[in-house]
Design a protein around this motif. Sequence first.
Motif, mmCIF file in Angstrom:
data_model
loop_
_atom_site.group_PDB
_atom_site.id
_atom_site.type_symbol
_atom_site.label_atom_id
_atom_site.label_comp_id
_atom_site.label_asym_id
_atom_site.label_seq_id
_atom_site.Cartn_x
_atom_site.Cartn_y
_atom_site.Cartn_z
ATOM 1 N N ALA A 137 37.582 44.170 -35.231
ATOM 2 C CA ALA A 137 37.155 43.919 -36.602
ATOM 3 C C ALA A 137 38.168 44.474 -37.598
ATOM 4 N N TYR B 119 40.430 42.302 -40.230
ATOM 5 C CA TYR B 119 40.250 42.567 -41.662
ATOM 6 C C TYR B 119 41.587 42.694 -42.386
ATOM 7 N N ARG C 289 32.376 43.200 -41.500
ATOM 8 C CA ARG C 289 32.093 43.611 -40.129
ATOM 9 C C ARG C 289 30.725 43.105 -39.651
#
Length: 273
Positions: free
Chosen positions: A182, A186, A170
């Motif tokens: 984010a 991910y 992040r």
Amino acid sequence: MPRGYYCPPCYEGWWPCNESDERYFLPAQQRLTFVLVHGSWADAHFWDGVAAVLRSRGHAVYTPEYAGHGKDPNKNVTHAMITKSVVDFITKLNLRNFVLVGHSFGGTVIQKVAEQVPDRIKRLVFWDAFVLKDGESVVDEFPAQMRQSFEQLRASSMDDTIMLPFPLFRDFFVNTATLDEAKQMYLSVTPEPAKPLFEKLDLKAFYALSMPKSYLYFYQDNALPQGEGFGWHPHMSIRLGQSRLIVGDGDHFTDSRTRPVMLAQKIYEAGRD
């Protein structure tokens, strides 16, 4: 619009597009062939949005997947195996006169690919990418604390990989993204084979090449901390010697997802004649 002209796409208000205003007509884009090489903790899908934009403008775009990534379950790979994946992709399709783009770790890949197929390459483009010196490894370019963290992550894995913890991802890879963006990005992050990051590369042949090169640098890219003796630009870019510098506003991962039009335009600017 007159035939043979185009109006660049609007993005983020950078370009005051107005199809009725001839001040903004530009000559039709030179059509290029791009081979886009992704970096660590990514796969070929990293380029999906950017590739779609470039293709919509008439360019040919190829996004090779390399060993140890994507659907390849084998994480016990070497840098030479990764390079061979890209070289084999290029030769199998008989690609020539193309712009070879490397992002992040992909910079080391295109350095080695260029050694093997120099006559096929029109220009090299490094986007916030490693440009290693002869005899260096990727981790040699990390600050001491960062290298120690990666060594600990490698040691804690069961299969000699490195998985980015979300807080690190992040702050360093998607620092301009919203928290929701984010978290979504991910989801696509998978453990990275560690061995290629620690391998020292023989790059004497690369530094003997004379081909056009460009460096694309994004100001907010924090994946490699900027500082004396570290960072993307000018620390890495200066190693290319005579080269074109293109800059933009963005971080390491986010813009490939959220602003593919902007990124595609920057890659075009870095790759055109």
